[in-house]
Design a protein around this motif. Structure first.
Motif, short mmCIF file in Angstrom:
data_model
loop_
_atom_site.label_atom_id
_atom_site.label_comp_id
_atom_site.label_asym_id
_atom_site.label_seq_id
_atom_site.Cartn_x
_atom_site.Cartn_y
_atom_site.Cartn_z
N GLY A 33 34.23 97.41 63.59
CA GLY A 33 35.34 96.82 64.33
C GLY A 33 36.57 96.78 63.42
N GLN A 34 37.21 95.62 63.33
CA GLN A 34 38.38 95.44 62.48
C GLN A 34 38.00 95.29 61.02
N LEU A 35 36.74 95.03 60.76
CA LEU A 35 36.32 94.70 59.42
C LEU A 35 36.35 95.93 58.52
N SER A 36 37.04 95.81 57.43
CA SER A 36 37.07 96.87 56.44
C SER A 36 36.63 96.27 55.10
N TRP A 37 37.43 95.36 54.55
CA TRP A 37 37.07 94.66 53.33
C TRP A 37 36.24 93.44 53.69
N GLN A 38 35.17 93.24 52.93
CA GLN A 38 34.29 92.11 53.20
C GLN A 38 33.47 91.81 51.94
N PHE A 39 32.62 90.83 52.03
CA PHE A 39 31.73 90.50 50.93
C PHE A 39 30.56 91.49 50.93
N PRO A 40 29.94 91.73 49.76
CA PRO A 40 28.71 92.53 49.78
C PRO A 40 27.72 91.89 50.77
N ALA A 41 27.15 92.70 51.65
CA ALA A 41 26.32 92.15 52.72
C ALA A 41 25.43 93.23 53.32
N GLY A 42 24.41 92.77 54.00
CA GLY A 42 23.53 93.70 54.70
C GLY A 42 22.49 92.95 55.50
N GLU A 43 21.68 93.71 56.21
CA GLU A 43 20.68 93.12 57.10
C GLU A 43 19.57 92.42 56.32
N VAL A 44 19.15 91.29 56.87
CA VAL A 44 18.01 90.55 56.32
C VAL A 44 16.74 91.26 56.77
N GLU A 45 15.88 91.57 55.81
CA GLU A 45 14.64 92.25 56.14
C GLU A 45 13.58 91.25 56.59
N PRO A 46 12.58 91.68 57.38
CA PRO A 46 11.54 90.76 57.84
C PRO A 46 10.88 90.02 56.67
N GLY A 47 10.75 88.71 56.79
CA GLY A 47 10.13 87.89 55.77
C GLY A 47 11.04 87.54 54.60
N GLU A 48 12.28 87.99 54.64
CA GLU A 48 13.22 87.76 53.55
C GLU A 48 14.13 86.59 53.90
N SER A 49 14.44 85.75 52.92
CA SER A 49 15.40 84.67 53.17
C SER A 49 16.82 85.23 53.14
N ASP A 50 17.76 84.51 53.73
CA ASP A 50 19.16 84.94 53.71
C ASP A 50 19.65 85.07 52.28
N GLU A 51 19.27 84.10 51.43
CA GLU A 51 19.71 84.12 50.03
C GLU A 51 19.16 85.35 49.31
N ASP A 52 17.86 85.65 49.51
CA ASP A 52 17.26 86.82 48.86
C ASP A 52 17.92 88.11 49.35
N ALA A 53 18.25 88.17 50.63
CA ALA A 53 18.91 89.36 51.18
C ALA A 53 20.30 89.54 50.57
#
Length: 137
Positions: A33-53
């Motif tokens: 969408g409009q997002l170009s610059w952002q924080f390092p990020a990605g999808e949370v894998e099954p069984g993974e916590s948000d922090e670990d992802a």
């Protein structure tokens, strides 16, 4: 029911990394969408916590080893309709670089004053408050 189709997709975990008074932003090769610059990020894998992802995605995208400090909150992102979590992290080792050129075009360490230049539509309020506190403190 008013559930959205996007609810079946995994959540996105973002790492908010401040080092030496600057915050790390990355520019994706493909805009979301409009997002170009952002924080390092990605999808949370099954069984993974948000922090670990957030920690894993930072390593995969930028080569930085970071440690999760605390959750800054989560929301349904108003532009992408994806569930987003935000984790404050600190650098443990490494130098940030484009480690995944398929995902990232470039990265930048931004001063507090530069954030609005890179992210003109504003940040999630709890993240902005955290950055105001840690970068201006």
């Amino acid at each position: 029911m008013t559930q959205q189709a996007n609810d079946d997709r995994p959540g996105i975990a973002a790492a908010v990394i401040v080092s030496e008074g600057r915050v790390l932003l990355v520019r994706r090769r493909v805009k979301e969408g409009q997002l170009s610059w952002q924080f390092p990020a990605g999808e949370v894998e099954p069984g993974e916590s948000d922090e670990d992802a957030a920690v894993r995605e930072t390593r995969e995208e930028t080569g930085l080893e970071v440690k999760a400090l605390k959750s800054l909150g989560s929301r349904i992102h108003p532009k992408t309709q994806r569930h987003m979590s935000y984790t404050a992290c600190e650098v443990v080792a490494g130098t940030a670089h484009v480690a995944d050129p398929d995902e990232l075009a470039e990265l930048a360490w931004c001063s507090h004053a530069e954030i609005s230049h890179y992210v003109p539509y504003g940040l999630y309020a709890p993240v902005q408050l955290y950055l105001d506190h840690i970068m201006k403190g």
